[in-house]
Scaffold this motif. Structure first.
Motif, PDB file in Angstrom:
ATOM      1  N   VAL A 202     -19.307  68.001 -34.482  1.00  0.00           N
ATOM      2  CA  VAL A 202     -19.899  67.019 -33.582  1.00  0.00           C
ATOM      3  C   VAL A 202     -19.953  67.584 -32.173  1.00  0.00           C
ATOM      4  CG1 VAL A 202     -19.583  64.724 -32.548  1.00  0.00           C
ATOM      5  CG2 VAL A 202     -19.086  65.081 -34.978  1.00  0.00           C
ATOM      6  N   ALA A 203     -21.006  67.226 -31.432  1.00  0.00           N
ATOM      7  CA  ALA A 203     -21.115  67.605 -30.023  1.00  0.00           C
ATOM      8  C   ALA A 203     -21.442  66.374 -29.195  1.00  0.00           C
ATOM      9  CB  ALA A 203     -22.190  68.666 -29.826  1.00  0.00           C
ATOM     10  N   ILE A 204     -20.901  66.341 -27.986  1.00  0.00           N
ATOM     11  CA  ILE A 204     -21.242  65.301 -27.013  1.00  0.00           C
ATOM     12  C   ILE A 204     -21.895  65.986 -25.828  1.00  0.00           C
ATOM     13  CG2 ILE A 204     -20.392  63.507 -25.462  1.00  0.00           C
ATOM     14  CD1 ILE A 204     -18.024  63.111 -27.329  1.00  0.00           C
ATOM     15  N   PHE A 205     -23.096  65.562 -25.497  1.00  0.00           N
ATOM     16  CA  PHE A 205     -23.821  66.093 -24.343  1.00  0.00           C
ATOM     17  C   PHE A 205     -23.742  65.050 -23.224  1.00  0.00           C
ATOM     18  CE2 PHE A 205     -25.413  68.433 -27.898  1.00  0.00           C
ATOM     19  CZ  PHE A 205     -25.665  69.711 -27.404  1.00  0.00           C
ATOM     20  N   GLY A 206     -22.994  65.404 -22.167  1.00  0.00           N
ATOM     21  CA  GLY A 206     -22.811  64.499 -21.047  1.00  0.00           C
ATOM     22  C   GLY A 206     -21.537  63.698 -21.116  1.00  0.00           C
ATOM     23  N   PRO A 207     -20.374  64.316 -21.414  1.00  0.00           N
ATOM     24  CA  PRO A 207     -19.129  63.542 -21.470  1.00  0.00           C
ATOM     25  C   PRO A 207     -18.678  63.011 -20.115  1.00  0.00           C
ATOM     26  CG  PRO A 207     -18.680  65.895 -21.684  1.00  0.00           C
ATOM     27  CD  PRO A 207     -20.170  65.731 -21.769  1.00  0.00           C
ATOM     28  N   SER A 208     -19.263  63.488 -19.011  1.00  0.00           N
ATOM     29  CA  SER A 208     -18.868  62.986 -17.694  1.00  0.00           C
ATOM     30  C   SER A 208     -19.657  61.746 -17.282  1.00  0.00           C
ATOM     31  CB  SER A 208     -19.065  64.073 -16.630  1.00  0.00           C
ATOM     32  OG  SER A 208     -20.446  64.365 -16.453  1.00  0.00           O
ATOM     33  N   THR A 209     -20.720  61.403 -18.012  1.00  0.00           N
ATOM     34  CA  THR A 209     -21.467  60.190 -17.707  1.00  0.00           C
ATOM     35  C   THR A 209     -20.656  58.975 -18.129  1.00  0.00           C
ATOM     36  OG1 THR A 209     -22.578  60.139 -19.855  1.00  0.00           O
ATOM     37  CG2 THR A 209     -23.638  61.424 -18.090  1.00  0.00           C
ATOM     38  N   LEU A 210     -21.049  57.805 -17.662  1.00  0.00           N
ATOM     39  CA  LEU A 210     -20.329  56.591 -18.032  1.00  0.00           C
ATOM     40  C   LEU A 210     -20.396  56.363 -19.537  1.00  0.00           C
ATOM     41  CD1 LEU A 210     -18.652  54.346 -16.802  1.00  0.00           C
ATOM     42  CD2 LEU A 210     -20.752  53.034 -16.446  1.00  0.00           C
ATOM     43  N   ALA A 211     -21.588  56.563 -20.115  1.00  0.00           N
ATOM     44  CA  ALA A 211     -21.730  56.424 -21.564  1.00  0.00           C
ATOM     45  C   ALA A 211     -20.910  57.482 -22.285  1.00  0.00           C
ATOM     46  CB  ALA A 211     -23.202  56.527 -21.954  1.00  0.00           C
ATOM     47  N   GLY A 212     -20.921  58.721 -21.774  1.00  0.00           N
ATOM     48  CA  GLY A 212     -20.192  59.808 -22.407  1.00  0.00           C
ATOM     49  C   GLY A 212     -18.695  59.625 -22.345  1.00  0.00           C
ATOM     50  N   GLU A 213     -18.183  59.156 -21.223  1.00  0.00           N
ATOM     51  CA  GLU A 213     -16.749  58.908 -21.098  1.00  0.00           C
ATOM     52  C   GLU A 213     -16.280  57.885 -22.123  1.00  0.00           C
ATOM     53  OE1 GLU A 213     -16.228  59.694 -16.271  1.00  0.00           O
ATOM     54  OE2 GLU A 213     -16.247  57.661 -17.077  1.00  0.00           O
ATOM     55  N   ASN A 214     -17.056  56.817 -22.281  1.00  0.00           N
ATOM     56  CA  ASN A 214     -16.672  55.785 -23.239  1.00  0.00           C
ATOM     57  C   ASN A 214     -16.811  56.269 -24.670  1.00  0.00           C
ATOM     58  OD1 ASN A 214     -16.213  52.788 -22.034  1.00  0.00           O
ATOM     59  ND2 ASN A 214     -17.477  54.012 -20.653  1.00  0.00           N
ATOM     60  N   LEU A 215     -17.862  57.035 -24.962  1.00  0.00           N
ATOM     61  CA  LEU A 215     -18.014  57.551 -26.312  1.00  0.00           C
ATOM     62  C   LEU A 215     -16.865  58.499 -26.665  1.00  0.00           C
ATOM     63  CD1 LEU A 215     -21.252  58.414 -28.111  1.00  0.00           C
ATOM     64  CD2 LEU A 215     -19.349  60.003 -28.311  1.00  0.00           C
ATOM     65  N   PHE A 216     -16.494  59.385 -25.730  1.00  0.00           N
ATOM     66  CA  PHE A 216     -15.391  60.315 -25.968  1.00  0.00           C
ATOM     67  C   PHE A 216     -14.104  59.546 -26.240  1.00  0.00           C
ATOM     68  CE2 PHE A 216     -11.836  62.900 -24.548  1.00  0.00           C
ATOM     69  CZ  PHE A 216     -12.065  64.105 -25.194  1.00  0.00           C
ATOM     70  N   GLU A 217     -13.822  58.536 -25.449  1.00  0.00           N
ATOM     71  CA  GLU A 217     -12.595  57.751 -25.614  1.00  0.00           C
ATOM     72  C   GLU A 217     -12.575  57.019 -26.953  1.00  0.00           C
ATOM     73  OE1 GLU A 217     -10.376  53.894 -23.538  1.00  0.00           O
ATOM     74  OE2 GLU A 217     -11.921  54.993 -22.434  1.00  0.00           O
ATOM     75  N   LEU A 218     -13.694  56.394 -27.312  1.00  0.00           N
ATOM     76  CA  LEU A 218     -13.760  55.658 -28.569  1.00  0.00           C
ATOM     77  C   LEU A 218     -13.714  56.598 -29.768  1.00  0.00           C
ATOM     78  CD1 LEU A 218     -16.448  52.942 -27.719  1.00  0.00           C
ATOM     79  CD2 LEU A 218     -13.983  52.627 -27.910  1.00  0.00           C
ATOM     80  N   LEU A 219     -14.377  57.747 -29.658  1.00  0.00           N
ATOM     81  CA  LEU A 219     -14.382  58.706 -30.756  1.00  0.00           C
ATOM     82  C   LEU A 219     -12.983  59.246 -31.013  1.00  0.00           C
ATOM     83  CD1 LEU A 219     -16.166  60.239 -32.790  1.00  0.00           C
ATOM     84  CD2 LEU A 219     -16.475  62.010 -31.044  1.00  0.00           C
ATOM     85  N   ASP A 220     -12.217  59.442 -29.957  1.00  0.00           N
ATOM     86  CA  ASP A 220     -10.856  59.943 -30.084  1.00  0.00           C
ATOM     87  C   ASP A 220     -10.002  59.005 -30.935  1.00  0.00           C
ATOM     88  OD1 ASP A 220      -8.714  61.760 -29.464  1.00  0.00           O
ATOM     89  OD2 ASP A 220      -7.965  60.299 -28.025  1.00  0.00           O
ATOM     90  N   ALA A 221     -10.260  57.689 -30.829  1.00  0.00           N
ATOM     91  CA  ALA A 221      -9.461  56.702 -31.557  1.00  0.00           C
ATOM     92  C   ALA A 221     -10.093  56.266 -32.871  1.00  0.00           C
ATOM     93  CB  ALA A 221      -9.236  55.470 -30.671  1.00  0.00           C
ATOM     94  N   HIS A 222     -11.346  56.655 -33.121  1.00  0.00           N
ATOM     95  CA  HIS A 222     -12.069  56.209 -34.313  1.00  0.00           C
ATOM     96  C   HIS A 222     -11.688  57.071 -35.514  1.00  0.00           C
ATOM     97  CE1 HIS A 222     -15.533  54.970 -36.802  1.00  0.00           C
ATOM     98  NE2 HIS A 222     -15.591  53.918 -36.000  1.00  0.00           N
ATOM     99  N   ASP A 223     -11.893  56.528 -36.720  1.00  0.00           N
ATOM    100  CA  ASP A 223     -11.559  57.292 -37.918  1.00  0.00           C
ATOM    101  C   ASP A 223     -12.711  58.150 -38.432  1.00  0.00           C
ATOM    102  OD1 ASP A 223     -13.221  55.336 -38.884  1.00  0.00           O
ATOM    103  OD2 ASP A 223     -11.769  54.447 -40.266  1.00  0.00           O
TER     104      ASP A 223
END
Length: 333
Positions: free
Chosen positions: A3-24
């Motif tokens: 998986v890759a995230i493009f734009g983890p510093s954006t508001l959407a990216g920050e939230n996606l990174f955080e949720l993905l870290d806790a998701h199964d």
């Protein structure tokens, strides 16, 4: 999956990174790509350090399975490079993609069965997600013919710049200074902005046009007549939509309430206390439905209000659920 995230510093990216870290969601390897000035830093993901690479110059590996596009400012050249990886692209800003298939898993997740690596799946706007999830349980029984909608967006819908502008204007006004408006032509804090996005020749904004297109596609009915107004509210997070729908068949409120109760991801409020973006939706994954009622003058028209956290179900969580549903369908084939 890789998986890759493009734009983890954006508001959407920050939230996606955080949720993905806790998701199964099963992630064998995560890669992070961002603007040059954000590259080089390391983020902790499920106990391991992941370094952010510069999107402008880094090689994008061809073994990616899913790429989350969280940066609204990716240019055409960058999008072309990402597409060349052959990954499934899940775009949180799909209006820039002419071939994006819009998906909300609870509404039209069956479409994922035909999605392959290299395809583009769009995560609709938060207001469209809230409206479609609120209408979908009733669509089969009652068939919406005409929809009048008011979508009320928060500062977070505009990313970091929206949140920061609202915070700065609020602080200045509370300290007895002028707001010094920068985001809109007028003051944003303690105000309501009735025009969001550029207007076309007929007086509708691009945001309003997109809402109508997305709701029709999600409900798989391009005959629904939709009139929408999008307002920018001076709140930091969340989205609310009020909907008045005319239907082909008479609406039974008890039956409608039962359908809402069976719909995944929805919560129907039956108490006297109203649902709100801050008090009800912030920080959870549901779309909250409130004020279910028949319109005066007939039983073929109903009204509802729906609110959700626009950074969770309205954005990042929906994108992760798309990837999760797609992965599970691939494994079952």
């Amino acid at each position: 999956m890789n998986v890759a995230i493009f734009g983890p510093s954006t508001l959407a990216g920050e939230n996606l990174f955080e949720l993905l870290d806790a998701h199964d969601l099963k992630v064998e390897r995560l890669r992070l790509y961002d603007r040059e000035d954000e590259a080089g830093r390391a983020l902790m993901f499920r106990g391991s350090s992941v370094r952010v690479k510069p999107i402008e110059s880094a090689e994008i590996e061809s073994d990616l399975d899913v790429a989350f596009l969280c940066d609204p400012d990716l240019d055409s050249a960058q999008l072309t490079r990402i597409k060349a990886s052959g990954a499934l692209l899940i775009d949180l800003f799909p209006s820039r993609q002419s071939d994006a298939v819009l998906i909300v898993p609870e509404v039209n997740g069956e479409k994922l069965s035909s999605i392959q690596r290299g395809d583009v799946v769009g995560c609709p706007d938060a207001a469209s997600i809230a409206a479609a999830m609120a209408l979908a349980p009733l669509q089969a029984d009652y068939q919406v013919l005409r929809l009048n909608a008011v979508a009320m967006q928060s500062a977070a819908s505009l990313g970091h710049k929206g949140v920061e502008a609202l915070a700065a204007e609020t602080a200045r006004l509370l300290n007895g200074r002028d707001a010094e408006a920068s985001l809109f032509a007028t003051q944003y804090a303690f105000n309501l902005v009735p025009q969001v996005g550029a207007l076309d020749g007929t007086g509708f904004s691009d945001v309003e046009r997109r809402f109508a297109i997305e709701v029709r596609e999600l409900l798989d009915d391009d005959q629904i007549e939709i009139v929408v107004n999008v307002l920018q509210l001076p709140i930091f997070y969340g989205v609310a939509v009020t909907l008045q729908a005319e239907t082909a068949h008479p609406v039974d409120l008890e039956r409608a309430a039962s359908l809402f109760g069976k719909a995944p991801g929805l919560s129907l409020n039956r108490s006297a206390d109203p649902v709100t973006p801050v008090g009800s939706a912030a920080g959870n994954d549901l779309v909250h439905v409130d004020r279910l009622r028949l319109e005066e003058g007939g039983d073929c028209a109903f009204g509802i209000c729906a609110v959700t956290d626009n950074l969770r179900k309205g954005s990042a969580l929906n994108a992760i659920q798309i990837a999760d549903s797609w992965q599970k369908q691939r494994c079952s084939q």
